[in-house]
Design a protein around this motif. Structure first.
Motif, short mmCIF file in Angstrom:
data_model
loop_
_atom_site.label_atom_id
_atom_site.label_comp_id
_atom_site.label_asym_id
_atom_site.label_seq_id
_atom_site.Cartn_x
_atom_site.Cartn_y
_atom_site.Cartn_z
N LYS A 1 0.81 -1.22 0.00
CA LYS A 1 0.00 0.00 0.00
C LYS A 1 0.84 1.28 0.00
CE LYS A 1 -1.90 -1.29 3.83
NZ LYS A 1 -2.76 -1.37 5.03
N HIS A 2 2.17 1.13 0.06
CA HIS A 2 3.03 2.32 0.18
C HIS A 2 3.83 2.63 -1.08
CE1 HIS A 2 2.10 2.59 4.43
NE2 HIS A 2 2.38 1.31 4.57
N SER B 1 4.73 4.27 -4.50
CA SER B 1 4.29 5.43 -5.28
C SER B 1 4.46 5.17 -6.76
CB SER B 1 5.08 6.68 -4.88
OG SER B 1 6.47 6.50 -5.10
N LYS C 1 10.81 -4.32 7.27
CA LYS C 1 9.97 -3.16 7.60
C LYS C 1 9.04 -3.43 8.77
CE LYS C 1 6.17 -5.21 6.03
NZ LYS C 1 6.55 -6.39 6.83
N ASP D 1 3.20 0.42 9.33
CA ASP D 1 2.87 1.70 9.96
C ASP D 1 1.66 1.58 10.88
OD1 ASP D 1 4.42 2.09 7.53
OD2 ASP D 1 4.04 4.23 7.73
N SER E 1 6.31 2.65 4.99
CA SER E 1 6.20 3.79 4.09
C SER E 1 7.58 4.35 3.74
CB SER E 1 5.34 4.89 4.72
OG SER E 1 5.82 5.22 6.02
N LYS F 1 9.67 3.80 -0.12
CA LYS F 1 10.23 4.94 -0.85
C LYS F 1 11.73 4.77 -1.08
CE LYS F 1 10.11 8.97 -2.81
NZ LYS F 1 9.46 9.11 -4.14
#
Length: 356
Positions: free
Chosen positions: A25-26, A28, A153, A156, A334, A338
């Motif tokens: 979902k993170h 871009s 990770k 979040d 998130s 990136k």
């Protein structure tokens, strides 16, 4: 930028699948997952899905037309031979390929297979690893393409209901959260608790997770009269969050690791960490500031380290704040997504020298 990612199937969850499920979902950029391998936990069944996996992989390359393909091979011989097939196909179709090694146990890999692998890797755009030691091993093998570090990770969403001010520096409940196998240090943890309870009889150990040695671990407690152990089994969601919140210190005396997500999660929840210098932990872990890192596999050494924290609530409070800030600054999904996108861009566009 279009990115095609070969990953193990997202259900049931495994290490690689869990990583990409949390990042999904993170992104871009335009990212497409191509799940491969077995659909059940039964060993050896993945081979039956290989022809279909190959066809869908080629289809995605031709019609999705990715700018980069990320492969996630395991260093187990059987899966490595499978992933070499996908690597050859991608290179044959003149695609830019990045290989992400989540673990790096090459001891059981045939020398001839390793030699072929190195030749293929040197035709790739780059490689991701979770530890500097993995990069060093690849260089020793003769890999010359760029090798960049990345990390696992923390979701979040896990921290939405957590307030670091709840940490008061008290250590009463130790958490061991992992797959329950000897190599993760479960029996070291149990023996350390037995030693600690001589001076701190109120101390408890929460064991969370499932695995082939779970029954043996329970029996070990009975035979050795180890009290204060609560076996909770596998967990996720709110139950997992509540387990972190209700714990005071995280213990993982693992024999070997890549980058254990549970350590990063424990830090985010403000837990001091007592672990070993394994995998990617060595690259960032600060002894004293984050907890303790112990070379030994002797339970007595872990008991001594934990006893120091029990007697130093002010130090524990400082560690809690530091770990929470460090983990949420560096390991949130998130942030990791990136960072991966930036590094992939640099690997496939080396002449642009984009800042990471």
């Amino acid at each position: 930028m279009k990115i095609l990612i070969n990953t193990t199937r997202l259900v049931p969850l495994g290490g690689v699948a869990n990583h990409y499920l949390g990042l999904r979902k993170h992104w871009s950029e335009n990212v497409l997952y191509h799940p491969i391998g077995k659909t059940t936990s039964k060993p050896g069944t993945g081979i039956y899905h290989l022809p279909k996996n190959i066809l869908t992989f080629v289809w995605n390359i031709l019609f999705f037309s990715p700018d980069a393909i990320v492969l996630n091979p395991s260093m187990a011989v059987r899966s490595l031979r499978r992933d070499v097939i996908f690597l050859r196909i991608a290179l044959f179709l003149r695609k830019k390929v990045i290989v992400f090694f989540h673990g790096f146990n090459i001891d059981n890999v045939d020398a001839k297979l390793l030699e072929k692998l190195v030749l293929l890797l040197n035709r790739c755009s780059g490689i991701f690893v979770l530890a500097t030691s993995f990069r060093f091993k690849l260089r020793e093998l003769g890999v010359s393409v760029p090798i960049l570090l990345t990390t696992t990770k923390i979701d979040d969403e896990m921290l939405q209901s957590f307030d670091i001010s709840c940490r008061k520096g008290e250590v009463r409940n130790i958490l061991f959260l992992s797959r329950i196998v000897r190599e993760k240090g479960i029996f070291i943890a149990l023996d350390a608790l037995k030693i600690l309870r001589r001076d701190f009889p109120y101390l408890k150990l929460t064991v969370a997770g499932d695995g082939p040695d779970l029954t043996d671990a329970k029996q070990y407690c009975i035979v050795n009269k180890i009290e204060g152990v609560c076996f909770k089994g596998a967990m996720e969601g709110a139950e997992l969050v509540n387990t972190y919140i209700s714990s005071d210190l995280y213990l993982l005396p693992s024999y070997h690791e890549g980058m254990p997500t549970t350590v990063l999660e424990a830090m985010a929840f403000g837990l001091p960490v007592v672990t070993r210098p394994v995998g990617g932990l060595v690259d960032f872990f600060e002894r004293g500031k984050m907890g303790d890192m112990i070379e030994s596999l002797d339970p007595t050494d872990y008991a001594k380290a934990i006893a120091k924290f029990i007697g130093s609530p002010r130090d524990v409070s400082c560690i809690s704040l530091y770990n929470h800030e460090y983990a949420t600054t560096n390991f949130l999904a998130s942030i990791v997504a990136k960072d991966l996108e930036n590094k992939i861009y640099v690997m496939i566009n080396p002449s642009e020298k984009k800042e990471l």
